[in-house]
Design a protein around this motif. Sequence first.
Motif, PDB file in Angstrom:
ATOM      1  N   HIS A 133       0.830  -1.212   0.000  1.00 16.00           N
ATOM      2  CA  HIS A 133       0.000   0.000   0.000  1.00 16.00           C
ATOM      3  C   HIS A 133       0.865   1.262   0.000  1.00 16.00           C
ATOM      4  CE1 HIS A 133      -3.312   2.689   0.878  1.00 16.00           C
ATOM      5  NE2 HIS A 133      -2.698   3.120   1.978  1.00 16.00           N
ATOM      6  N   GLU A 179       2.105   6.700   0.323  1.00 15.10           N
ATOM      7  CA  GLU A 179       1.687   6.852   1.716  1.00 15.10           C
ATOM      8  C   GLU A 179       2.639   6.076   2.624  1.00 15.10           C
ATOM      9  OE1 GLU A 179      -2.551   7.094   2.674  1.00 15.10           O
ATOM     10  OE2 GLU A 179      -2.889   6.005   0.825  1.00 15.10           O
ATOM     11  N   ASN A 210       1.103   4.715   5.591  1.00 20.51           N
ATOM     12  CA  ASN A 210       0.143   4.275   6.607  1.00 20.51           C
ATOM     13  C   ASN A 210      -0.414   2.874   6.349  1.00 20.51           C
ATOM     14  OD1 ASN A 210      -1.612   4.698   4.498  1.00 20.51           O
ATOM     15  ND2 ASN A 210      -2.747   6.356   5.473  1.00 20.51           N
ATOM     16  N   HIS A 231      -4.006   0.986   8.204  1.00 20.50           N
ATOM     17  CA  HIS A 231      -5.194   0.345   7.626  1.00 20.50           C
ATOM     18  C   HIS A 231      -5.420  -1.027   8.252  1.00 20.50           C
ATOM     19  CE1 HIS A 231      -5.950   3.121   4.228  1.00 20.50           C
ATOM     20  NE2 HIS A 231      -4.632   3.281   4.195  1.00 20.50           N
TER      21      HIS A 231
HETATM   22 ZN    ZN Z   1      -3.417   4.669   3.150  1.00 17.79          ZN
END
Ligand code: ZN
Length: 139
Positions: free
Chosen positions: A81, A86, A88, A92
């Motif tokens: 991801h 990103e 993060n 998630h």
């Molecule tokens: Zn994200």
Amino acid sequence: MKSLTEYLQFHVDTRRAFVNITGRVEDLVRESGIREGICLVNAMHITASVFINDDESGLHADYEDWLEQLAPHEPVSRYRHNRTGEDNGDAHLKRQVMGREVVVAVTDGRLDFGTWERIFYGEFDGRRSKRVLVKIIGE
Ligand code: ZN
């Protein structure tokens, strides 16, 4: 049927945090005037949670350790991801484990909790503004 819809705002200064929001939800139940019904509380962001558990600091530290073992923030390169730019990917996954929402019965004008149940906002990618929806329906 009566209803109340409110959006609680959060801006946590750290990447991760647990915030007890029970009092804010109780205030809204009172404001709604609803005696018998249902109260939904859900995070509106896919890197934050709403969950019910004990307001005990050791338990919250245990959650932090457990979630960090399941989905460590670093190295950020371990998450596909994060190829989107990103950082993060872990947030998630943590959100998924801790859940999106809670539903609490309203009985005689009050949240009908078990003895130790409290509502928490779980932040996993903070330092920006986020919202939690509270919807109370009943009569
Ligand atoms: Zn994200």
